[in-house]
Write a protein that holds these residues in place. Sequence first.
Motif, mmCIF file in Angstrom:
data_model
loop_
_atom_site.group_PDB
_atom_site.id
_atom_site.type_symbol
_atom_site.label_atom_id
_atom_site.label_comp_id
_atom_site.label_asym_id
_atom_site.label_seq_id
_atom_site.Cartn_x
_atom_site.Cartn_y
_atom_site.Cartn_z
ATOM 1 N N VAL A 23 0.864 -1.184 0.000
ATOM 2 C CA VAL A 23 0.000 0.000 0.000
ATOM 3 C C VAL A 23 0.896 1.227 0.000
ATOM 4 C CG1 VAL A 23 -1.807 1.265 1.208
ATOM 5 C CG2 VAL A 23 -1.774 -1.244 1.296
ATOM 6 N N CYS A 32 -6.365 2.692 6.507
ATOM 7 C CA CYS A 32 -7.504 1.801 6.728
ATOM 8 C C CYS A 32 -7.439 0.577 5.822
ATOM 9 C CB CYS A 32 -8.810 2.556 6.522
ATOM 10 S SG CYS A 32 -9.167 3.769 7.820
ATOM 11 N N CYS A 33 -6.926 0.748 4.615
ATOM 12 C CA CYS A 33 -6.721 -0.385 3.713
ATOM 13 C C CYS A 33 -5.743 -1.380 4.329
ATOM 14 C CB CYS A 33 -6.200 0.121 2.371
ATOM 15 S SG CYS A 33 -5.712 -1.185 1.211
ATOM 16 N N ALA A 34 -4.621 -0.867 4.813
ATOM 17 C CA ALA A 34 -3.578 -1.733 5.362
ATOM 18 C C ALA A 34 -4.066 -2.475 6.610
ATOM 19 C CB ALA A 34 -2.336 -0.913 5.678
ATOM 20 N N THR A 36 -7.170 -3.156 7.525
ATOM 21 C CA THR A 36 -8.206 -4.119 7.146
ATOM 22 C C THR A 36 -7.589 -5.382 6.583
ATOM 23 O OG1 THR A 36 -9.783 -2.334 6.676
ATOM 24 C CG2 THR A 36 -10.232 -4.475 5.678
ATOM 25 N N ALA A 37 -6.644 -5.224 5.668
ATOM 26 C CA ALA A 37 -6.015 -6.384 5.038
ATOM 27 C C ALA A 37 -5.196 -7.189 6.043
ATOM 28 C CB ALA A 37 -5.137 -5.921 3.878
ATOM 29 N N VAL A 44 1.260 -7.103 4.732
ATOM 30 C CA VAL A 44 1.099 -5.796 4.107
ATOM 31 C C VAL A 44 2.333 -4.936 4.374
ATOM 32 C CG1 VAL A 44 -0.322 -3.705 3.972
ATOM 33 C CG2 VAL A 44 -1.397 -5.917 4.467
ATOM 34 N N LEU A 46 3.102 -0.981 4.291
ATOM 35 C CA LEU A 46 2.500 0.355 4.191
ATOM 36 C C LEU A 46 3.639 1.358 4.112
ATOM 37 C CD1 LEU A 46 0.110 2.336 4.283
ATOM 38 C CD2 LEU A 46 0.172 2.167 6.780
ATOM 39 N N ILE A 118 1.692 -5.865 9.434
ATOM 40 C CA ILE A 118 2.022 -4.638 8.705
ATOM 41 C C ILE A 118 3.491 -4.290 8.927
ATOM 42 C CG2 ILE A 118 1.604 -2.152 8.473
ATOM 43 C CD1 ILE A 118 -1.258 -2.583 9.264
ATOM 44 N N CYS A 159 -1.701 -1.276 -3.983
ATOM 45 C CA CYS A 159 -2.765 -0.283 -3.823
ATOM 46 C C CYS A 159 -2.136 1.092 -3.852
ATOM 47 C CB CYS A 159 -3.515 -0.488 -2.511
ATOM 48 S SG CYS A 159 -4.688 0.855 -2.148
ATOM 49 N N GLN A 401 -10.889 0.653 2.947
ATOM 50 C CA GLN A 401 -11.234 -0.578 3.647
ATOM 51 C C GLN A 401 -11.754 -1.636 2.679
ATOM 52 O OE1 GLN A 401 -12.474 1.891 7.673
ATOM 53 N NE2 GLN A 401 -14.060 0.779 6.592
ATOM 54 N N GLY A 404 -8.787 -3.063 0.910
ATOM 55 C CA GLY A 404 -8.034 -3.965 1.774
ATOM 56 C C GLY A 404 -8.649 -5.345 1.834
#
Length: 763
Positions: A23, A32-34, A36-37, A44, A46, A118, A159, A401, A404
């Motif tokens: 990401v 929020c993507c990171a 969530t995943a 992930v 980030l 993460i 992403c 989200q 993710g």
Amino acid sequence: MIRSDVSEKRNPATVSLNADLVVVGGGLSGTCCAITAARAGIRVILVTDRPVLGGNASSEVRLWVLGATSHMGNNNRWAREGGVLDELLVENMYRNPEGNPLIFDTVILEKVVQEPNITLLLNTAVHDLEKSDPDTISKVFAFCSQNSTSYELSAPLFCDASGDGIVGFLAGAAFRMGAESSDEFGEKFAPSQEYGELLGHSMYFYSKDTGKPVRFVPPSYAIDVTKEVPRFRRFTAKEQGCQLWWLEYGGRLDTVHDTEKIKWELWKVVYGVWDYIKNSGQFPEAETMTLEWVGTIPGKRESRRFEGDYMLIQQDIVEQRSHYDDVAYGGWSIDLHPADGVFSEKPGCNQWHSKGLYGIPYRSYYSRNIKNLFLAGRIISASHVAFGSARVMATSAYGGQAVGMAAVLCTQQGLLPRDFSSPEKITQLQQALQKRGQHIPGLQLHDPLDLVQEAQLTASSELVLTELTEDTEPRPMVYSVAQLLPVAAGRFPALIVHPYAAEATTLEVELRLSSRPENHTPDVVVATQSLALQPGRNCMKLEFDVTINEPTYAFLVFRKNEQVAFRYSNTRITGVLSVFNLVNAAVSNYGKQEPTEDIGVDAFEFWCPQRRPEGLNLALKLEEGLNAFGVENLRNGLQRPTSHPNAYVADLTDPKPGVTLRWNEKQRIRRIELAFDADFDHPMENVLMTHPESIMPFCVQRFQILDENGNVLAQEQANHQTLRTITFDKSITARQLTIQLEHPSATVPAALMEVRVYKEEGV
């Protein structure tokens, strides 16, 4: 000691990292993507070029997080975004109701570093990438100036949440900048001809009162705002931070490559504004004030927008179109600004609201020509006009989200982003998001693995709303007022109100509904009455010859009459509130939206709640109680009020409220998920605004879970979050579970939005 005399070219230290998802961008959408995943089990990375997370919401920029709630200035009730973003905002309310931007930094950073899946790279800028074929990214290259280290970041999925779309740009993803013509998509608010001007950047400042005289000598580059800024008379000594959103510039420049130039122009404006405030003599209250903080990077609004398989357009927003692949929603106004920003003679923005929420399809969240690239944040696939609404941070984070979770499912099934856009696959994504608190308009969660669906549900009591007691002194009608009442199908119940009249007068009453059951815009008047009032307290019975076709919210409207006053109730109930025909100029709400020409938006009235501690319910009595708070709401697949409260609410007189789940046979249980009411109607602005409480008044703070033998399986004494998950180290066996709740206060009955029970932890 290190000594080197080699004259050959040197390279910085290089670190290679691999993950399932990279990401790029640490704003709220990327963060929020990171999270969530990572929580769903994939690795992930980030990576962000800033020293803190949050992007425009961080202490570097200090813009408040807003989305569909729109400062409580539109008709989107219970519309605050859920999932990880809700968790961040609720936690910030608990720790930081005063709105300190530095504390919000810590809330976001803590949530990220708590996730073992993460790998976080701060101060690290992506500058190049490598592709395995023309349509596929294999790795990105980044550099951290703080540790003089280069990074090679590899993954099957990427992403781009970078704001300017650096990954998409480098990869050759199709993108746009500027406004489309009205002919392209039939958008009436779009210009007749396409153009390249954009929304500009903004720079903010904070001030403080030192209690003693402070002089200010402006830097030489400060401009004379009285000569160069057409709207300089709007400046006040009290406004600060993102209240100064209209200190904007750069829309006629390249908002990517000219950012440093734009920043300098904004510094000139900011210091010119402060020079005017301090030295013009127009603000005597500023004599003891000084600058506390000035932004060092601008807050960006618009640059590149990338093309997906679907482009969100104006009609999607205004008509609230649904799409088979909706995974997020928006609700901010279509908010476009003049390209010249603060130097324009035009108003600082044009905001046009829709009557309710609109869905955003999954096909807008990935590139149409780069196979493994997701899009998140303000760069998603949207026209310039639709971008004016979808660009705001809470909406952007909500889409992050969705990305993710999509990345998780793609990883688990060995698929690419487009593969999950089919109707057969998209349901998996929607259901996975809903399990994690992501409300999607028009959809309900149907989870066959949830044991609650097979259980017999009973409760110690269920609220039947018969009265909102008179607790205040009579309050004059400053505005027209309406009470939202959740009514069942059938004849509208008779009720009694007690208006107080200063003299003999007539009070106009209306019963209204929304033209769409899921909306809270009372645009359909179904009945009217005129009440002849005598001086003093009046007892008025209201009966409407109206049949309600389906469960919905009805608006009992009393039109403004300055000779009339009402008492209000201190009792607050999940899914019940009063609204007023208010003005909120901050979001272009002047009581009614009235476009003067056909620009493709609707005319309607705004009916909005008052912020606590105001916003009490209107005192009234119902001859037939409203039975809208039953225990079956716990498994209807909705975690917030929509066209119905969707909550179990106990009777306030119940000394020991609780819900019991019973099965015919013993169940092996590993995980229990509870959803409480952390008030999705409250915007929870994260900076500047001081909030009246740190825990939402509807939220159950103390609860226990017991088995059929009375054994306490889990308990909590200080809950403040929306979602709580209880995971047992080993599966427990039980035929019955009882969830005992405590009322949040003497005036707020205990409420529970959802219960789900699972056999296995990883389901």
